[in-house]
Design a protein around this motif. Structure first.
Motif, PDB file in Angstrom:
ATOM      1  N   ASP A 116      -5.751   1.115  14.708  1.00 54.81           N
ATOM      2  CA  ASP A 116      -4.311   1.250  14.158  1.00 54.81           C
ATOM      3  C   ASP A 116      -4.206   2.934  13.931  1.00 54.81           C
ATOM      4  O   ASP A 116      -5.085   3.666  13.769  1.00 54.81           O
ATOM      5  N   PRO A 117      -3.538   2.957  13.611  1.00 60.15           N
ATOM      6  CA  PRO A 117      -2.599   4.361  13.807  1.00 60.15           C
ATOM      7  C   PRO A 117      -3.555   5.048  12.241  1.00 60.15           C
ATOM      8  O   PRO A 117      -3.920   4.149  10.858  1.00 60.15           O
ATOM      9  N   LEU A 118      -3.918   6.664  12.066  1.00 60.36           N
ATOM     10  CA  LEU A 118      -5.286   6.903  10.884  1.00 60.36           C
ATOM     11  C   LEU A 118      -4.066   6.855   9.769  1.00 60.36           C
ATOM     12  O   LEU A 118      -4.127   6.662   8.688  1.00 60.36           O
ATOM     13  N   TRP A 119      -2.453   6.480   9.789  1.00 62.57           N
ATOM     14  CA  TRP A 119      -1.917   7.110   8.578  1.00 62.57           C
ATOM     15  C   TRP A 119      -1.811   6.124   7.936  1.00 62.57           C
ATOM     16  O   TRP A 119      -1.821   5.804   6.756  1.00 62.57           O
ATOM     17  N   VAL A 131      -7.331  -3.170   8.295  1.00 61.85           N
ATOM     18  CA  VAL A 131      -7.373  -2.050   8.769  1.00 61.85           C
ATOM     19  C   VAL A 131      -8.378  -1.839   9.818  1.00 61.85           C
ATOM     20  O   VAL A 131      -9.531  -1.711   9.429  1.00 61.85           O
ATOM     21  N   THR A 132      -8.530  -1.713  11.362  1.00 58.97           N
ATOM     22  CA  THR A 132      -9.023  -1.915  12.528  1.00 58.97           C
ATOM     23  C   THR A 132      -9.074  -0.023  12.859  1.00 58.97           C
ATOM     24  O   THR A 132      -8.295   0.495  12.194  1.00 58.97           O
ATOM     25  N   ARG A 184       0.675  -0.921   0.105  1.00 60.48           N
ATOM     26  CA  ARG A 184      -0.159   0.546   0.078  1.00 60.48           C
ATOM     27  C   ARG A 184       0.868   1.119  -0.330  1.00 60.48           C
ATOM     28  O   ARG A 184       1.380   1.175   0.771  1.00 60.48           O
ATOM     29  N   ILE A 185       0.611   2.082  -0.886  1.00 58.14           N
ATOM     30  CA  ILE A 185       1.134   3.147  -0.749  1.00 58.14           C
ATOM     31  C   ILE A 185       0.523   4.411   0.470  1.00 58.14           C
ATOM     32  O   ILE A 185      -0.565   4.971  -0.143  1.00 58.14           O
TER      33      ILE A 185
END
Ligand SMILES: Nc1nc2c(ncn2[C@@H]2O[C@H](COP(=O)(O)OP(=O)(O)OP(=O)(O)O)[C@@H](O)[C@H]2O)c(=O)[nH]1
Ligand SMILES: [Mg+2]
Lengths: 817, 176
Positions: free
Chosen positions: A796-799, A792-793, A705-706
């Protein structure tokens, strides 16, 4: 026992020690025996020796060593004994003997030497001084008993005891064996000890106890006991160590004197009994002793071992030649390898063309030239050439004339001549040969040698390569002779002044001829051959020549086949690397060599069989874990790694650690089964011991993922390099793949910051991929996904949400869509 | 024009500067490090000579044998001296005993080469004042037939070329 416990009395000390020490090696039973005896003797104490006999004894005791100096307790006891003397006038013979002992322990000078040492030193003095004193006529009976007991005593304990059956000799002290003396001495010593104890114990008794028959018998019994070596040994054994120890402490020299004559035979005897134990005992000290001795008196050691060295080397060579060669290799390795190289070369050649035309030609030439065939073989295996020839003034080392091969790099004649001359004077000075002057004739280097021929005022030095044939030495000698005979007149050479223009042209020509034509052709004298020789030659031709010719023909065929098989083996890519030898003789092809696997062994066999179907085949190839050629190994490893890198999702670099034979695989793979395949493949390469895999389980590039900054649509450089470019490659490798590019935003309200953030991110990524050469019809962008990316939950961090992800779409399916 | 070769030697006690003088003359270098010579080392330098009277010119190749220095315990092998046309006997101005030994060295050389040319170098002149050097030179009591006595310095190069050049010239003229 108050006196005895005084610290000045060493014996008392020692006794206290032995009694109190629990670790003392004394046998309790033996101790008891000793005590019994002591108590017995307590009675005997009353029978102190007759002082009238003292003088008698001292006369005879002139050979005696320093006598037992009486300890204080004994001195006191003496008084009491003398008091009792009068009462002991009519005592029996056996009692008298005891008296003798008692006397010996107190007679002679009163020098206050410690008691024990003297007792020990008496061991050395034979019993002969004392026993004859005990009147033999009176004591016949006891002596007999004594003789018997000694005779019965076990031999191991007193090996020489049997000799004591020569009663008279023993009695009169002639040739009394050391052991007997020792036993006797010990007996005396013991008595001495016991007596002392008793005396001091009895010291308080002012009145001597009355004497009776029972006591007499007792004494006799004790005495017999004391004469029995076994009993005595038993008694003395527990204290013997202590006695010895103290004696050594007091006067070591005496002890040494006592033991010195014995040591050699002790060691010898023990060595015979139990070699292993003796070796073990000595093993620890011998290396130390040896190195000490080498330090102190090297010459002695050298003299001692020199005669054995030659034989040891021979023996070692017989036992393990390889070890010997290994040990010597650093010193003579070069010499040997050079020599062996030459020998092997020549032998190879010899074997190869033993019956070939060339062989015959060589024989022919050898005959013509008058050189031995062996020499010719050698000459042919190492091409002999003369690089340069110098005529050098012997004293100054100046070059008189020189000639060098035109095509080679020129040698520094001046310097070489100078150094050679210096070496020559050094060598002749260092190696004086009893008046004769010895000349240095050859200096040998790894790849060339300097061969010299020396005359009175000058010498020729030639720089040569290869083994000089005999003909060269002849040529060299002839050249020098020619120079001296023709041009050494008028002190031209003798007093060479450094001006080369004075030297006639002919000298140069002679040197040049040494280079261009270095081997003297020896003309053989022609012999007149009688007619008979021709007849014999004809006979030989018919009966030897023809069969031999046939044989030679067969040899040729065999050689041809050998070459054919070898060529085939060499052209096989897998076998080429291993040195396999094919030998054809008597309708059999023999293969030998080493290969790393049975498969290769079989492969070689198949090749040979296919080439020589009518021949028998003997496959002597052995399969071994060969040390493989690292270069080849590397090539193979590289080849394999290239193959793997072709696989989708595999990006590995492979290194080879030559020292350990390890293959180290690093990089990333997308599928786990690939890692096993990689490990297996590299392990199979012959020469690889183990494979170290340090692989990241890398996702397929399309799984990456980018990531983006908050609100941003610019792609970081490393994202392009690490993810998008590999992805582009991946797409190129899999041309039937299409990508769906899906943009995401985080759920912090990022979408409100910029319009259409998610689809715009997808477009940017698509652009990068297009720039990387991917056709745009393979890159499909979506409107964007406002959901969290899969996997992603919320926690998880926003980024991780701010990304573009990909989905693979098969071309066919899109077309269907 | 042919080049004539001549062998010459360096003689003197250990550490007086024989190797240093050659190094200065041949390589134009000097080092403070002392590496004692073992055996013999041969150097070579060609010098151009011109006889001012006859206008004759000559190239002369000097083969200089740097022989290990004398010590109390070891005298040099006379074989190294054989066949040399000249000798440079070197002493160290700062070590009187090396100057005292000069006579012995010359004697030694003459025994082997009675007609050889002898020059003397009082080396390390840079370590002394000029008056001191002069005084030392005057005190010298040397046999006749000495080519010359030069105070030299391998360090500064003082007189080094001169002494070799002079010797070479003499070797050429006498041609022995
Ligand atoms: N200051 C000064 N030092 C010098 C001079 N010449 C030589 N030395 C020093 O003296 C030491 C000995 O010099 P060498 O040239 O090795 O002496 P050598 O006579 O060749 O000695 P051996 O080889 O042992 O005979 C070195 O440390 C040199 O640097 C000089 O002219 N001036
Ligand atoms: Mg030197």
């Amino acid at each position: 026992m108050s006196e005895n416990s005084s610290p000045q009395n060493p014996k008392a000390e020692a006794e206290a020690k032995t009694e109190s020490s629990p670790s003392s090696p004394q046998d309790p039973e033996q101790l008891e025996g000793l005590f019994n005896l002591m108590s017995d003797l307590q009675i005997a104490l009353a029978n102190s020796p007759n002082p009238s006999k003292q003088g008698n004894l001292t006369d005879k005791g002139k050979r005696k060593l320093p006598p037992p100096p009486p300890p204080p307790s004994l001195m006191k006891a003496r008084g009491s004994r003398q008091e009792a003397a009068g009462k002991r006038q009519e005592e029996g013979g056996d009692r008298e003997e005891l008296e003798e002992f008692l006397q010996t322990s107190e007679d002679d000078d009163p020098t206050p030497l410690p008691p024990l040492p003297s007792a020990l030193s008496e061991l050395e003095v034979s019993a002969q001084e004392q026993l004859p004193l005990a009147n033999p006529e009176d004591e016949g009976e006891i002596v007999e008993i004594q003789a018997e007991t000694i005779a019965e005593s076990p031999r191991e304990q007193f090996p020489s005891a049997k000799k004591s059956s020569s009663l008279s000799a023993w009695l009169y002290g002639e040739e009394v064996e050391e052991t007997e003396e020792t036993v006797e001495r010990l007996r005396l010593l013991l008595l001495d000890l016991l007596l002392e104890e008793n005396l001091s114990a009895n010291n308080s008794n002012q009145e001597a106890p009355s004497f009776n028959e029972a006591t007499q018998r007792q004494i006799a019994k004790i005495d017999r006991k004391l004469h029995d070596p076994a009993t005595l040994g038993k008694l003395i054994f527990p204290v013997f160590g202590e006695l010895l120890r103290r004696k050594i402490a007091q006067s070591p020299q005496e002890v040494i004197e006592i033991f010195v004559p014995l040591i050699a035979s002790i060691v010898e005897e023990r060595g015979r009994e139990d070699k292993a134990a003796m070796s073990k005992a000595l093993a620890g000290v011998i290396p130390g002793a040896l190195s000490k001795q080498i330090g102190d008196a090297p010459d002695e050691v050298i003299q001692a071992i020199a005669p054995a060295i030659g034989r040891s080397i021979k023996e070692q060579v017989r036992l393990d030649k390889d070890a010997m060669v290994d040990a010597l290799y650093p010193v003579i390795g070069n010499t040997i390898s050079k020599y062996m190289g030459e020998i092997i070369k020549s032998i190879n050649k010899q074997v190869e063309d033993a019956f070939s035309l060339q062989g015959i030609y060589r024989k022919f030439r050898a005959r013509i030239r008058g050189v031995s065939e062996a020499e010719l073989i050698l000459t042919q295996s190492v091409p002999f050439a003369v690089q340069a020839a110098f005529l050098i003034h012997k004293d100054s080392g100046l070059v008189i004339a020189e000639a060098q091969k035109a095509d080679a790099q020129a040698l520094e004649a001046d310097m070489m001549a100078g150094m050679l001359t210096a070496i020559r004077s050094f060598a002749s000075e260092c190696v004086p040969q009893d008046g004769k002057t010895s000349e240095l004739t050859e200096v040998d280097y790894e790849s060339f040698q300097i061969v010299m021929e020396v005359a009175g005022y000058c010498y020729i030095a030639t720089v040569t390569q290869g083994e000089p044939p005999a003909g060269f030495y002849t040529k060299l000698r002839n050249t020098l002779s020619a120079i001296i005979l023709n041009y050494s007149y008028g002190e031209l050479i003798d007093k060479y002044n450094g001006d080369p223009s004075m030297i006639p042209r002919a000298v140069y020509e002679l040197l040049e001829s040494l280079i261009n034509n270095p081997i003297e052709e020896v003309k053989t004298k022609k012999k007149r051959r009688p007619f008979g020789v021709l007849a014999i030659a004809l006979f030989l031709f018919i009966f030897v020549g023809i069969p031999w010719g046939f044989f030679t023909y067969r040899q040729q065929v065999a050689h041809g086949l050998e070459r054919q098989v070898m060529a085939a083996l060499l052209s096989n890519s897998e076998l080429a690397f291993y040195r396999i030898n094919a030998e054809a003789k008597r309708k059999t092809v023999i293969l030998n060599g080493q290969v790393p696997s049975d498969r290769l062994r079989q492969q070689a066999e198949n090749i040979a069989v296919s080439l020589a179907p009518s021949w028998q085949l003997r496959n002597e190839i052995v399969t071994v874990g060969l040390p493989t050629d690292p270069d080849r190994l590397r090539q193979e490893i590289q080849r394999q790694s290239l193959v793997f890198n072709q696989l989708p999702g595999v990006k590995i670099t492979v290194r080879y650690d030559e020292t350990k034979g390890n293959v180290i695989v690093e990089g990333g793979i997308s599928q786990n089964e690939n890692s096993e395949k990689i490990a297996e493949t590299f392990e199979k390469i012959p020469g690889v011991n183990s494979v170290l895999l340090t692989l990241n389980e890398r996702p397929v590039p399309s799984q990456e993922r980018i990531c983006f900054d908050r609100g941003g649509i610019t792609i970081a450089r490393q994202e392009i390099n690490n993810k998008l470019l590999p992805l582009a490659d991946y797409l190129k490798e899999n041309p039937d793949l299409k990508l769906r590019i899906i943009g995401h935003v985080d759920n912090s309200g990022e979408a409100q910051l910029t319009e259409d953030l998610a689809p715009r991110r997808a477009v940017v990524v698509r652009q990068v991929l297009r720039n990387a050469g991917i056709a745009s019809n393979r890159l499909e962008t979506t409107k964007g996904d406002l959901q969290l990316p899969p996997g992603v939950t919320q926690n998880d961090p926003l980024w991780v949400n701010r990304c573009v992800r990909f989905e693979e779409v098969k071309m066919a399916s899109t077309q269907a869509n | 024009m042919t080049v004539i070769s001549k062998k010459m030697c360096m003689l003197g006690d250990f550490g007086v500067g024989k190797t240093s003088l050659i190094r200065r003359f041949v390589e134009r270098q000097f080092s403070d490090r002392y590496l004692s010579t073992v055996g013999v080392k041969i150097s070579r330098k060609t010098v151009h000579l011109k006889d001012v009277q006859t206008e004759k010119e000559q190239e002369l190749k000097l083969l200089i044998w740097d022989i290990e220095g004398h010590t109390k315990f070891k005298s040099i092998s006379p074989a190294y001296l054989q066949g040399s046309s000249g000798v440079l006997v070197v002493a160290d101005l700062t070590r009187q005993e090396t100057i005292d030994h000069l006579g012995d060295r010359i004697q030694e050389y003459r025994e082997i080469n009675p007609h050889g040319q002898v020059a003397i170098a009082l080396n390390k002149s840079d370590l002394l004042e000029e008056e001191e050097v002069l005084e030392m030179k005057n005190k010298l009591n040397l046999p006749e037939a000495i080519l010359g006595v030069y105070n030299t310095s391998a360090k500064t190069g003082n007189n080094v070329d001169t002494i070799f050049q002079e010797l070479a010239y003499k070797l050429w003229l006498t041609n022995c």
